[in-house]
Design a protein around this motif. Structure first.
Motif, PDB file in Angstrom:
ATOM      1  N   ASP A   1      31.115  30.217  37.825  1.00 15.01           N
ATOM      2  CA  ASP A   1      30.237  29.734  38.898  1.00 15.01           C
ATOM      3  C   ASP A   1      28.840  30.366  38.802  1.00 15.01           C
ATOM      4  N   GLU A   2      28.758  31.549  38.203  1.00 15.03           N
ATOM      5  CA  GLU A   2      27.460  32.203  38.033  1.00 15.03           C
ATOM      6  C   GLU A   2      26.819  31.850  36.688  1.00 15.03           C
ATOM      7  N   GLY A   3      27.370  30.824  36.019  1.00 14.99           N
ATOM      8  CA  GLY A   3      26.714  30.301  34.815  1.00 14.99           C
ATOM      9  C   GLY A   3      27.115  30.972  33.514  1.00 14.99           C
ATOM     10  N   PHE A   4      28.201  31.738  33.529  1.00 14.40           N
ATOM     11  CA  PHE A   4      28.651  32.382  32.302  1.00 14.40           C
ATOM     12  C   PHE A   4      29.682  31.522  31.574  1.00 14.40           C
ATOM     13  N   GLY A   5      29.636  31.556  30.251  1.00 10.55           N
ATOM     14  CA  GLY A   5      30.706  31.025  29.433  1.00 10.55           C
ATOM     15  C   GLY A   5      31.687  32.157  29.161  1.00 10.55           C
ATOM     16  N   ALA A   6      32.620  31.905  28.212  1.00 10.92           N
ATOM     17  CA  ALA A   6      33.672  32.886  27.962  1.00 10.92           C
ATOM     18  C   ALA A   6      33.652  33.380  26.529  1.00 10.92           C
ATOM     19  N   ASP A   7      33.866  34.681  26.376  1.00 13.12           N
ATOM     20  CA  ASP A   7      34.138  35.259  25.056  1.00 13.12           C
ATOM     21  C   ASP A   7      35.638  35.489  25.017  1.00 13.12           C
ATOM     22  N   CYS A   8      36.324  34.726  24.155  1.00 15.48           N
ATOM     23  CA  CYS A   8      37.790  34.809  24.100  1.00 15.48           C
ATOM     24  C   CYS A   8      38.222  35.512  22.823  1.00 15.48           C
ATOM     25  N   SER A   9      39.299  36.300  22.951  1.00 11.32           N
ATOM     26  CA  SER A   9      39.761  37.042  21.779  1.00 11.32           C
ATOM     27  C   SER A   9      41.181  36.651  21.378  1.00 11.32           C
ATOM     28  N   SER A  10      41.760  35.692  22.070  1.00 14.64           N
ATOM     29  CA  SER A  10      43.137  35.309  21.734  1.00 14.64           C
ATOM     30  C   SER A  10      43.377  33.878  22.199  1.00 14.64           C
TER      31      SER A  10
ATOM     32  N   LYS B   1      30.090  42.313  44.850  1.00 19.65           N
ATOM     33  CA  LYS B   1      29.588  43.183  43.780  1.00 19.65           C
ATOM     34  C   LYS B   1      29.703  42.474  42.424  1.00 19.65           C
ATOM     35  N   LEU B   2      30.778  41.725  42.249  1.00 22.32           N
ATOM     36  CA  LEU B   2      30.959  40.994  40.994  1.00 22.32           C
ATOM     37  C   LEU B   2      29.820  39.996  40.804  1.00 22.32           C
ATOM     38  N   ARG B   3      29.530  39.236  41.855  1.00 21.46           N
ATOM     39  CA  ARG B   3      28.451  38.243  41.749  1.00 21.46           C
ATOM     40  C   ARG B   3      27.119  38.937  41.503  1.00 21.46           C
ATOM     41  N   SER B   4      26.918  40.052  42.172  1.00 23.31           N
ATOM     42  CA  SER B   4      25.639  40.758  42.012  1.00 23.31           C
ATOM     43  C   SER B   4      25.476  41.251  40.565  1.00 23.31           C
ATOM     44  N   ASN B   5      26.544  41.776  39.962  1.00 25.94           N
ATOM     45  CA  ASN B   5      26.460  42.210  38.556  1.00 25.94           C
ATOM     46  C   ASN B   5      26.175  41.025  37.631  1.00 25.94           C
ATOM     47  N   LEU B   6      26.883  39.913  37.873  1.00 26.90           N
ATOM     48  CA  LEU B   6      26.691  38.727  37.028  1.00 26.90           C
ATOM     49  C   LEU B   6      25.243  38.236  37.119  1.00 26.90           C
TER      50      LEU B   6
ATOM     51  N   TRP C   1      22.203  32.442  26.806  1.00 29.16           N
ATOM     52  CA  TRP C   1      23.559  31.970  27.159  1.00 29.16           C
ATOM     53  C   TRP C   1      24.475  33.180  27.329  1.00 29.16           C
ATOM     54  N   PRO C   2      24.752  33.560  28.587  1.00 35.02           N
ATOM     55  CA  PRO C   2      25.655  34.702  28.797  1.00 35.02           C
ATOM     56  C   PRO C   2      27.113  34.265  28.730  1.00 35.02           C
ATOM     57  N   LEU C   3      27.914  35.071  28.041  1.00 36.94           N
ATOM     58  CA  LEU C   3      29.364  34.892  28.043  1.00 36.94           C
ATOM     59  C   LEU C   3      29.955  36.118  28.733  1.00 36.94           C
ATOM     60  N   TYR C   4      31.168  35.982  29.188  1.00 37.48           N
ATOM     61  CA  TYR C   4      31.874  37.104  29.800  1.00 37.48           C
ATOM     62  C   TYR C   4      33.080  37.416  28.922  1.00 37.48           C
ATOM     63  N   ALA C   5      33.276  38.692  28.610  1.00 34.62           N
ATOM     64  CA  ALA C   5      34.404  39.083  27.755  1.00 34.62           C
ATOM     65  C   ALA C   5      35.691  39.008  28.575  1.00 34.62           C
ATOM     66  N   VAL C   6      36.438  37.937  28.351  1.00 33.43           N
ATOM     67  CA  VAL C   6      37.628  37.647  29.154  1.00 33.43           C
ATOM     68  C   VAL C   6      38.641  38.787  29.078  1.00 33.43           C
ATOM     69  N   LYS C   7      38.685  39.478  27.945  1.00 28.79           N
ATOM     70  CA  LYS C   7      39.658  40.568  27.793  1.00 28.79           C
ATOM     71  C   LYS C   7      39.466  41.660  28.849  1.00 28.79           C
ATOM     72  N   ALA C   8      38.275  41.755  29.416  1.00 30.18           N
ATOM     73  CA  ALA C   8      38.018  42.817  30.398  1.00 30.18           C
ATOM     74  C   ALA C   8      38.808  42.603  31.690  1.00 30.18           C
TER      75      ALA C   8
ATOM     76  N   GLY D   1      31.663  42.786  29.173  1.00 34.13           N
ATOM     77  CA  GLY D   1      32.887  42.798  29.980  1.00 34.13           C
ATOM     78  C   GLY D   1      32.803  43.947  30.969  1.00 34.13           C
ATOM     79  N   ARG D   2      32.777  45.156  30.412  1.00 32.97           N
ATOM     80  CA  ARG D   2      32.780  46.361  31.239  1.00 32.97           C
ATOM     81  C   ARG D   2      31.611  46.390  32.231  1.00 32.97           C
ATOM     82  N   TRP D   3      30.411  46.031  31.757  1.00 31.42           N
ATOM     83  CA  TRP D   3      29.226  46.143  32.618  1.00 31.42           C
ATOM     84  C   TRP D   3      29.324  45.176  33.806  1.00 31.42           C
ATOM     85  N   ILE D   4      30.004  44.048  33.588  1.00 33.18           N
ATOM     86  CA  ILE D   4      30.165  43.057  34.654  1.00 33.18           C
ATOM     87  C   ILE D   4      31.240  43.503  35.646  1.00 33.18           C
TER      88      ILE D   4
END
Ligand SMILES: Cc1ncc(COP(=O)(O)O)c(C=O)c1O
Length: 409
Positions: A70-79, A31-36, A51-58, A271-274
């Motif tokens: 692996d699905e081609g996302f970078g990271a959105d980091c908050s700390s 399901k995670l891969r399918s959302n990504l 360029w998709p990033l993933y909100a790491v805080k999620a 974050g949440r949607w993924i």
């Protein structure tokens, strides 16, 4: 009934409760891969260099981050710790702190992390540390939306949009040569507000044009943040990501023509949607109390997943093998000494008995990560149901001893 809300991998849950002590979080890789893929492909269709990033805080579990990358996302980091783990895993992205300390800037700055500044006052600190060639600003457009609003006059985030040109000018004077713009105006934006993100883009383009006119600066990256809403209740609908991406495409076309600006590269950082519907908090019933009303005590607590206790957030709950049973009104509660430690309040659920397995849904994002150690409760395990059907513990539970390892004991 929205399947996205009520679904859980039944065989996987059954096998997991055989293998692991409850409570634990279970995440489903498929399901995670399918959302990504859905998120990425919906945008790439209209924006080939998206360029998709993933909100790491999620959900910052490294095994989750590996799948995300692996699905081609970078990271959105908050700390600094989020930047640290992403750097360790070789994931590039953007750092958006707020009220960042000089030491944190020192740790996060690097070629792999675009720094997204939250205020003009931070330009000086960053310049002292060595102004990066590419810099971005988080702009507060003056309005926000969602369950958790992060823009508008009362929000502590971002550069007020009236000061945007000044911010870019100062950054250029300090040596920056390339620029991005970012907005994050709220989390869990109502799914019904279909045009919200397109309106956000309209606002961002207005600022891009102002910055060009007033500071002579061209903005090349546009990050629309996260905040894409997910259904938590079975009667709520899911967001159509393809439709949303199409509405942003149309806004881009309009704005590029209206302002005569070069089209920036689009970015987003959900974050949440993924992750939300990819995880369940799995627990067992250990007490049934007939009091003024009926309480079902499970072995998970608000310390595992505090959203209901701190926000009154609704989470759907299921009872494994409960679908054929009669219903009764109950509250499902945990073991923390706070009366808000109630995952479910006065809701009809299948009649339960001690030993039953209870699942709290939508626990793959902003869930485990918000947990805490109040009452001396340990943080519990996280498990991954892999695509091949195998189960893997990707974080073991803490021990009581570990709770005290940072004291002189
Ligand atoms: C800067 C920033 N980006 C992205 C996100 C992710 O938001 P969501 O999980 O709602 O998509 C957040 C959430 O708080 C955030 O603060």
């Amino acid at each position: 009934m929205n399947e996205e809300v009520i679904y859980y991998p039944e065989d996987g849950v059954r096998a997991a409760v055989e293998q692991f002590d409850t409570p634990f979080f279970l995440y489903e890789e498929k399901k995670l891969r399918s959302n990504l893929q859905t998120f990425r492909d919906s945008f790439v269709k209209y924006f080939p260099d998206f360029w998709p990033l993933y909100a790491v805080k999620a959900n910052p579990n490294p095994e989750i981050l590996k799948i995300v990358a692996d699905e081609g996302f970078g990271a959105d980091c908050s700390s600094e710790s989020e930047a640290w783990i992403c750097r360790k895993l070789g994931i590039e992205g953007m750092y958006t702190g707020n009220y960042t300390t000089r030491d944190e800037f020192k740790t996060v700055m690097g070629d792999d992390m675009i720094v997204n500044l939250d205020d003009i006052s931070m330009i000086e600190t960053v310049a002292e540390l060595g102004m990066p060639e590419l810099i971005s600003f988080r702009i507060n457009p003056g309005v926000g939306n969602g369950d958790f609003v992060t823009a508008g006059p009362d929000a502590k985030y971002g550069v007020p949009f009236e000061k945007a040109s000044e911010a870019y000018k100062l950054a250029a004077e300090a040596g920056a040569k390339r620029f991005g713009i970012h907005m994050m105006t709220g989390s869990n934006v109502p799914i019904s507000e279909e045009n919200y993100f397109a309106e956000l883009v309209e606002k961002l383009f207005e600022i891009v044009a102002n910055v060009r006119d007033e500071a002579g600066i061209e903005i090349e990256l546009m990050n629309i943040g996260g905040g894409f809403g997910v259904p938590y209740k079975p009667e709520e609908e899911s967001l159509d990501m393809n439709k949303l991406a199409a509405s942003i495409r149309s806004e881009f076309d309009k704005a590029v023509e209206k302002y005569g600006v070069k089209e920036p590269r689009l970015m987003a950082e959900p974050g949440r949607w993924i992750g939300a519907n990819v995880g369940w908090l799995v627990s067992k019933v250990h007490v049934i109390k007939d009091s003024y009303k009926k309480f079902v005590g499970i072995d998970a607590s608000s310390s595992d997943m505090p959203r209901p206790s701190i926000y009154g957030a609704y989470h759907y709950a299921s009872v494994l093998d409960g679908s054929d049973r009669s219903l009764e009104e109950v509250s499902v509660v945990g073991r923390i000494c706070e009366n808000n430690d109630q995952f479910v309040k006065n809701r009809e659920l299948p009649i339960m008995e001690v030993g039953d397995v209870v699942l709290i849904h939508n626990c793959g994002a902003h869930a485990f990560v918000m947990g805490h150690n109040y009452n001396g409760r340990v943080r519990h395990a996280e498990c991954l149901l892999e695509e091949n059907g195998e189960l893997r513990m990707i974080r073991r539970a803490e021990t009581i001893k570990e709770l005290f390892q940072t004291t002189p004991l």
